[in-house]
Every structure is written in C-alpha cells, then in structure tokens.
Design an enzyme around this catalytic site. Structure first.
Site, PDB file in Angstrom:
ATOM      1  N   LYS A 102      -9.248  15.526  -0.912  1.00 10.37           N
ATOM      2  CA  LYS A 102      -8.746  16.366   0.235  1.00 10.37           C
ATOM      3  C   LYS A 102      -9.098  17.760  -0.250  1.00 10.37           C
ATOM      4  O   LYS A 102      -9.738  18.303  -1.352  1.00 10.37           O
ATOM      5  CB  LYS A 102      -7.188  16.406   0.475  1.00 10.37           C
TER       6      LYS A 102
ATOM      7  N   ARG B  61       9.639  17.757   0.789  1.00  4.30           N
ATOM      8  CA  ARG B  61       8.602  18.406   1.719  1.00  4.30           C
ATOM      9  C   ARG B  61       8.104  17.718   3.065  1.00  4.30           C
ATOM     10  O   ARG B  61       8.406  18.376   4.037  1.00  4.30           O
ATOM     11  CB  ARG B  61       7.458  18.778   0.968  1.00  4.30           C
TER      12      ARG B  61
ATOM     13  N   TYR C  10     -16.613  49.977  -5.097  1.00  2.00           N
ATOM     14  CA  TYR C  10     -15.375  50.595  -4.275  1.00  2.00           C
ATOM     15  C   TYR C  10     -14.483  51.273  -4.893  1.00  2.00           C
ATOM     16  O   TYR C  10     -13.796  50.768  -6.087  1.00  2.00           O
ATOM     17  CB  TYR C  10     -14.958  49.486  -3.440  1.00  2.00           C
TER      18      TYR C  10
ATOM     19  N   MET D 287     -17.190  41.907  -1.644  1.00  2.00           N
ATOM     20  CA  MET D 287     -16.976  40.653  -0.615  1.00  2.00           C
ATOM     21  C   MET D 287     -18.168  39.741  -1.051  1.00  2.00           C
ATOM     22  O   MET D 287     -18.068  38.382  -1.067  1.00  2.00           O
ATOM     23  CB  MET D 287     -17.396  41.043   0.902  1.00  2.00           C
TER      24      MET D 287
HETATM   25  C1  LIG Z   1      -2.868  16.358  -3.494  1.00  3.15           C
HETATM   26  C2  LIG Z   1      -2.061  15.001  -3.781  1.00  3.15           C
HETATM   27  C3  LIG Z   1      -2.398  14.280  -4.694  1.00  3.15           C
HETATM   28  C4  LIG Z   1      -3.000  14.458  -5.901  1.00  3.15           C
HETATM   29  O1  LIG Z   1      -2.108  15.363  -6.804  1.00  3.15           O
HETATM   30  P1  LIG Z   1      -2.978  16.050  -8.214  1.00  3.15           P
HETATM   31  O2  LIG Z   1      -1.790  16.827  -8.833  1.00  3.15           O
HETATM   32  O3  LIG Z   1      -4.233  16.743  -7.921  1.00  3.15           O
HETATM   33  O4  LIG Z   1      -3.314  14.595  -8.932  1.00  3.15           O
HETATM   34  C5  LIG Z   1      -1.601  13.006  -4.819  1.00  3.15           C
HETATM   35  N1  LIG Z   1      -0.597  12.703  -3.847  1.00  3.15           N
HETATM   36  C6  LIG Z   1      -0.628  13.274  -2.567  1.00  3.15           C
HETATM   37  C7  LIG Z   1       0.512  13.109  -1.590  1.00  3.15           C
HETATM   38  C8  LIG Z   1      -1.120  14.645  -2.727  1.00  3.15           C
HETATM   39  O5  LIG Z   1      -1.020  15.630  -1.570  1.00  3.15           O
END
Ligand SMILES: *Cc1c(COP(=O)(O)O)cnc(C)c1O
Length: 334
Positions: free
Chosen positions: A33, A116, A243, A289
């Site tokens: 992700k 969550r 800056y 930047m």
């Molecule tokens: C991001 C995520 C992971 C991975 O977590 P790490 O700490 O980076 O290994 C696993 N499960 C879910 C649901 C996540 O959102």
C-alpha cells in the site's frame, strides 16, 4: 534529479528472515500500500514476485490493477467491493457487506481490540450470516493488532479474541478460509507462527520498530535517498543561507545546493535542529521546496540510507519518512 536506490539484496535478506519465521515463503503477503511505503509499487511488486512471494496487500483497487498479474492473490484493504478474479476485499463493517457485489471475494476484518475498523466481536455471527445471504465468497478472516510494537500483553488478548473468532467461522461451516492477524511487529515478537499468512510491510523494507530487539533477526534498510548538486558558492563569514537566513556562516566556507526539498516529500524539519544526512553533514538553514544546502562540493550526496535513523531526528517513525517520498522521484534497483 534526486533519486532513490532500492537495494535488492537487502530486500531479499529481509524476506528471507521473515520466511524463516513463517516457515514458508508461501505464507508471506507483502504489503504494497501507499506506493509500497514510498519504495515504488510496481518495482517492489516485481522484486517480491521474483523472490517467490505469491500474495500482496494494497489499499485501493487501482493499485491492485497495476500489480495483480504478478501474484496469485491481492487483498484490497479499503475500496469498493466488487467481483474480481484475483482480488479479495476487506470487509470493514456490516454496511460493506450489504453494498458488496454478489460473488465478490471478501475477507472479514474483525475488530479484536484496535477499534479502528472491522466488525465488532459480538457482530461476527451476524456478519457471517449476512455474507451467506448476500452470496459473497468468504476467502479470509483477519484482524489487526493495535500495539504489536509495544511491550505489553495487549497483543496476546487480541490474539485470544481472534482465536475465538476462528472457532466461530469454522462452526458456521465456511471452508477454505485463510486466517491472518500478524503484521511485521507481531511476526518479530512471536516465537511460533501457526496462521495461514502474515501481512508484512515495514519489516520487508528493513525496519524493526520494536523498542528492544526480541530476537536475532536483523533487518536491512532497502531504500536510500540521494540528491544531486545544482551549484556551488563560497560564503564569507557572517553570510546567511536560505529562507529567513537561519544559517549564518561562522567562517568562510564552500557550500552547494542539492536538488531535494519538502516538495519531494522530504521532511522540512526544524532548522534550529538541523538534520544530519547519511554522510554526516548538517543541512544548512531551512529546507526549501526543492532544495537543501550542504557544506560539500560533491556531485551527489546520500541524504538518507536508514529511515529509522532519520525518523529519530524528525521525531517520527520510519513508516512516515519513506511513505512521504514523492512517487515522482526516480527509483533504481541496485
Ligand atoms: C499496513 C498494514 C499491515 C502492515 O503493517 P506493518 O507494520 O508495516 O508490517 C498489515 N495489516 C494491515 C491491515 C495494514 O493496514
């Protein structure tokens, strides 16, 4: 242009360490992700697949589309649930089940204590019934730990809750369901792994965020960030840089401007506590930047080769440092 190098050997070292914990490469789902935590989605997917990883986890369907050819399964954590050959979708609420396309592959996310998202423990039976009713294909049941990286017993009570959920799912007559709860910290903490899959993100990229090392597993950072010189000038004693003129030259010195700034996702930080780059030089004055200034004349400098180290300087975590890096920065495998 600033660029990122991806160390394939270190990535494979980390995956090997994790495979030793899970007992099999087949049990690793690589979490890709957010542009593979800033490492580059397609590039890391390709490397993971070449290593033999068969499962991936992303956040959105659009990410899944670009990498699904490389994997047997792709779990989408947060997007509209549709019927798709390779993709399964996390179910985060009863509402998700009602809105899902019939026949879609789903993985029920159970809230065992993080609060969550996910289905509450006392709603699991309702959710399972609803999944049947809506003709969805339940392929997985998962949970996420809220504090696997903190030294407390919380991980273990969440795990107990999850064990009860596993029973419930089996008793409801569902078959071929994969169960998974571990992220990187959990896999590093547990001595024995007996689930179907680990969802590993940060560990694969080389960081152990546990406060103390639990075992001998050493992980190696995969990403390094480099910047290129744009121009060099000589400052006289008392001349100021950047800056606000926050840096005042204490003597005559030769400095150069390098092509990295907060526009690239590099943290602007605080010029009062200047960041020390991987090569030991301090960033002089404020981060612009697109630019930083260093006392150097080298054509290229390595700004960071260990995001955990950088995170310590910025008061954050390795995740944020790498994930923030712009997808526009060129990434090369070394
Ligand atoms: C991001 C995520 C992971 C991975 O977590 P790490 O700490 O980076 O290994 C696993 N499960 C879910 C649901 C996540 O959102």
């Amino acid at each position: 242009m600033a660029f990122i190098t991806i160390n394939k050997k270190n990535f494979y070292h980390n995956l090997n360490q994790i495979a030793l914990k899970t007992g099999s490469v087949d049990k690793i789902a690589i979490v890709l992700k957010d542009n593979a935590y800033g490492h580059g989605l397609e590039l890391m997917a390709k490397l993971a697949s070449e290593f033999g990883i068969k499962h991936a986890v992303v956040r959105k369907s659009i990410e899944a589309e670009s990498i699904e050819a490389l994997f047997e399964t792709v779990l989408v954590l947060g997007d509209k649930i549709v019927k798709e050959d390779k993709c399964s979708f996390a179910v985060n609420s009863l509402e998700d089940i009602k809105l899902a396309e019939k026949g879609a592959k789903v993985e029920l996310k159970v809230d065992t204590g993080m609060h969550r998202n996910g289905i509450a423990l006392d709603e699991v039976d309702v959710a399972l019934a609803l999944i049947k009713e809506q003709a969805l294909n339940l392929v997985g049941v998962m949970t996420h730990f809220r504090s696997a990286d903190e030294l407390s017993s919380e991980l273990f009570w969440q795990q107990k809750n999850f064990d009860k959920v596993k029973e419930q799912v089996r008793e409801s007559g569902f078959e071929n369901v994969r169960f998974h709860s571990h992220n990187s910290a959990a896999i590093l903490r547990y001595k024995h792994f007996d689930e179907d899959l680990v969802r590993v993100g940060i560990g694969a990229y080389g960081y152990n965020e546990l406060p103390i090392p639990f075992d001998e597993v050493t992980l190696k950072p995969v990403l390094a960030l480099h910047a290129k010189k744009i121009s060099t000038r000589v400052l006289q004693k008392g001349e100021r840089v950047g800056y606000g003129g926050d840096f005042i030259a204490p003597k005559e010195m030769t400095v150069s401007t390098y092509d990295l700034g907060y526009g690239d996702g590099w943290c602007r930080g605080n010029s009062g506590q200047p960041y020390s780059i991987a090569e030991g030089l301090l960033i002089l004055g404020r981060v612009s930047m697109d630019f930083i200034v260093l006392e150097s004349t080298k054509d290229e400098v390595c700004v960071m080769n260990d995001a955990k180290e950088a995170a310590k300087q910025f008061g954050t975590i390795s995740y944020e440092v790498t994930t923030a890096l712009s997808s526009d920065i060129e990434r090369k495998i070394i």
